[in-house]
Design an enzyme around this catalytic site. Structure first.
Site, mmCIF file in Angstrom:
data_model
loop_
_atom_site.group_PDB
_atom_site.id
_atom_site.type_symbol
_atom_site.label_atom_id
_atom_site.label_comp_id
_atom_site.label_asym_id
_atom_site.label_seq_id
_atom_site.Cartn_x
_atom_site.Cartn_y
_atom_site.Cartn_z
ATOM 1 N N ARG A 1 0.690 -1.041 0.046
ATOM 2 C CA ARG A 1 0.076 0.102 -0.120
ATOM 3 C C ARG A 1 0.850 1.203 0.022
ATOM 4 N NH1 ARG A 1 2.426 1.658 3.812
ATOM 5 N NH2 ARG A 1 0.901 3.430 3.992
ATOM 6 N N GLY A 2 0.277 2.461 -0.166
ATOM 7 C CA GLY A 2 0.949 3.629 -0.259
ATOM 8 C C GLY A 2 1.193 3.837 -1.717
ATOM 9 N N ALA A 3 0.837 5.138 -2.067
ATOM 10 C CA ALA A 3 0.669 5.594 -3.599
ATOM 11 C C ALA A 3 1.884 5.250 -4.410
ATOM 12 C CB ALA A 3 0.242 7.051 -3.599
ATOM 13 N N ARG B 1 -7.429 -0.022 -6.878
ATOM 14 C CA ARG B 1 -7.787 0.801 -5.833
ATOM 15 C C ARG B 1 -8.198 2.349 -6.547
ATOM 16 N NH1 ARG B 1 -4.210 1.069 -0.496
ATOM 17 N NH2 ARG B 1 -6.179 2.025 0.360
ATOM 18 N N GLN C 1 -1.436 2.020 10.034
ATOM 19 C CA GLN C 1 -0.207 2.158 9.166
ATOM 20 C C GLN C 1 0.838 2.809 10.155
ATOM 21 O OE1 GLN C 1 -3.548 2.820 7.932
ATOM 22 N NE2 GLN C 1 -3.353 2.301 5.786
ATOM 23 N N ASP D 1 -2.068 10.900 -1.928
ATOM 24 C CA ASP D 1 -2.554 9.888 -2.804
ATOM 25 C C ASP D 1 -2.972 10.324 -4.079
ATOM 26 O OD1 ASP D 1 -2.941 8.533 -0.157
ATOM 27 O OD2 ASP D 1 -3.027 6.847 -1.718
ATOM 28 N N ASN E 1 -5.279 12.237 1.407
ATOM 29 C CA ASN E 1 -4.402 11.238 1.915
ATOM 30 C C ASN E 1 -5.448 10.686 2.788
ATOM 31 O OD1 ASN E 1 -1.607 10.462 2.451
ATOM 32 N ND2 ASN E 1 -1.909 11.334 4.432
ATOM 33 N N LYS E 2 -4.666 9.756 3.431
ATOM 34 C CA LYS E 2 -5.233 8.822 4.753
ATOM 35 C C LYS E 2 -6.269 9.360 5.463
ATOM 36 C CE LYS E 2 -5.040 5.270 4.677
ATOM 37 N NZ LYS E 2 -6.022 4.597 4.271
#
Ligand code: MRU
Length: 344
Positions: free
Chosen positions: A47-49, A88, A195, A236, A246-247
């Protein structure tokens, strides 16, 4: 840190450190097919852009291999690429990587499928290597924003594990530490996937950078007590006007930073900026499985039958962002102009 995204020539597969089990177990997840890649993206093995962009680039190679033997392979391949790109919705890097691979192919329409596979594998390795260099350049751009003795709050994980290595939000911190500055990090735990607690704390602790984990709801108190000098988060997708997805929870952190006069920065590669999305209201927000909220590990924490919200991202409006730290320097307001200039 160990390279968490690896192409294995022996297995002819992409091998990923499974982030679902960190920090307590280091298990590896092997992707041999497009379905494996999509599953890894959806359940967040990776995960993570930027990391999902690199994974998608290798996914294109696996897709090309998978359509070998299909008579009409071009439409079959296009369908597999679309499957990867839509695994995603929020991080633009997935589509960015797939489009990049398609654009490279369009320069060689004469390629046979074998030639295309070999070409895409080589290209994916370049995307992989370049991401680390990009992160280091983000670090060099942002290190000067941090002063010796600063405590920096971050939300989610925008570190080595969210990229090919080094990180985006953690890059200026790593670079400042390398310059000899004493920096402490507060990692917000980042419910529900944790995370911050699991991944940011894991990689910083492993690399000897002082880190403390805070519950997400401690943010206001920590800022009020003067315990936070700067905030740096990843992104993201950044819209053409600088609004940044973002998150989930990032927007709240930015509002609090504004209240307490704390500079709030977004660190991201230029590939995370989407000039085709005019503003943040147009960024699709991923709505994930309720189970991530109703359970912690295998333990159920909400009553049977109760609904939950599990939006995975929120959008911080550009007015709350002091600067966007990229590999090509720090962008400041007015962002529409700064971003347009970057893409000219
Ligand atoms: O759902 P995730 O873990 O993929 O979300 C990740 C984030 O929100 C990161 O902050 C963002 O992708 C930047 S990663 C360098």
């Amino acid at each position: 840190m160990t390279e968490h995204i690896q192409y294995s020539p022996e297995k002819d597969a992409l091998v990923l450190l499974d982030q679902r089990y960190l920090p307590t177990r280091e298990e590896w997840y092997v992707c041999k097919t497009v379905n494996d890649i999509c599953e890894a993206l959806v359940v967040m093995v990776v995960r993570g852009a930027p990391a999902i962009g690199v994974t998608a680039a290798y996914g294109c190679y696996l897709a090309a291999r998978e359509v070998a033997g299909v008579a009409d392979w071009k439409p079959a391949l296009a369908a597999k690429l679309e499957q990867i790109a839509s695994a995603r919705p929020t991080a633009v890097n997935l589509r960015w990587a797939v489009r990049l691979m398609q654009a490279e192919w369009s320069k060689h329409p004469e390629f046979s499928l074998d030639e295309l596979s070999a070409f895409w594998l080589a290209k994916a390795k370049i995307v992989h290597a370049e991401d680390i260099e990009t992160c280091k350049a983000i670090g060099a751009s942002g290190a000067g924003l941090l002063a010796d003795g600063d405590t920096v709050m971050t939300h989610c994980n925008a570190g080595a594990l969210a990229t090919a290595g080094y990180g985006t939000a953690l890059a200026p911190i790593r670079a400042a530490v390398a310059q000899g500055k004493k920096i402490t990090v507060i990692a917000n735990e980042t419910r529900p996937f944790l995370q911050g607690a699991r991944l940011t704390a894991y990689e910083l602790h492993k690399d000897g950078i002082p880190v403390k984990v805070a519950c997400d709801n401690a943010c206001a108190l920590l800022m009020q007590r003067g315990l936070v000098q700067k905030v740096i988060v990843g992104a993201d997708r950044i819209a053409a006007n600088g609004d940044a997805a973002n998150k989930i929870g990032t927007f709240g952190v930015a509002l609090l930073a504004k209240e307490f006069g704390i500079p709030f920065y977004v660190a991201a590669p230029v590939s995370t900026i989407d000039p085709e999305t005019a503003d943040g209201s147009l960024i699709p927000i991923e709505d994930r499985t309720p189970r991530e909220v109703t359970h912690v590990g295998s333990t159920q924490i909400t009553p049977d039958g109760v609904g939950v919200f599990n939006y995975a991202f929120d959008v911080t409006p550009n007015r709350l962002i002091h600067g966007i730290i990229t590999e090509r320097g720090v962008l400041t307001a007015p962002y529409t102009e700064a971003i347009a200039k970057l893409f000219k």
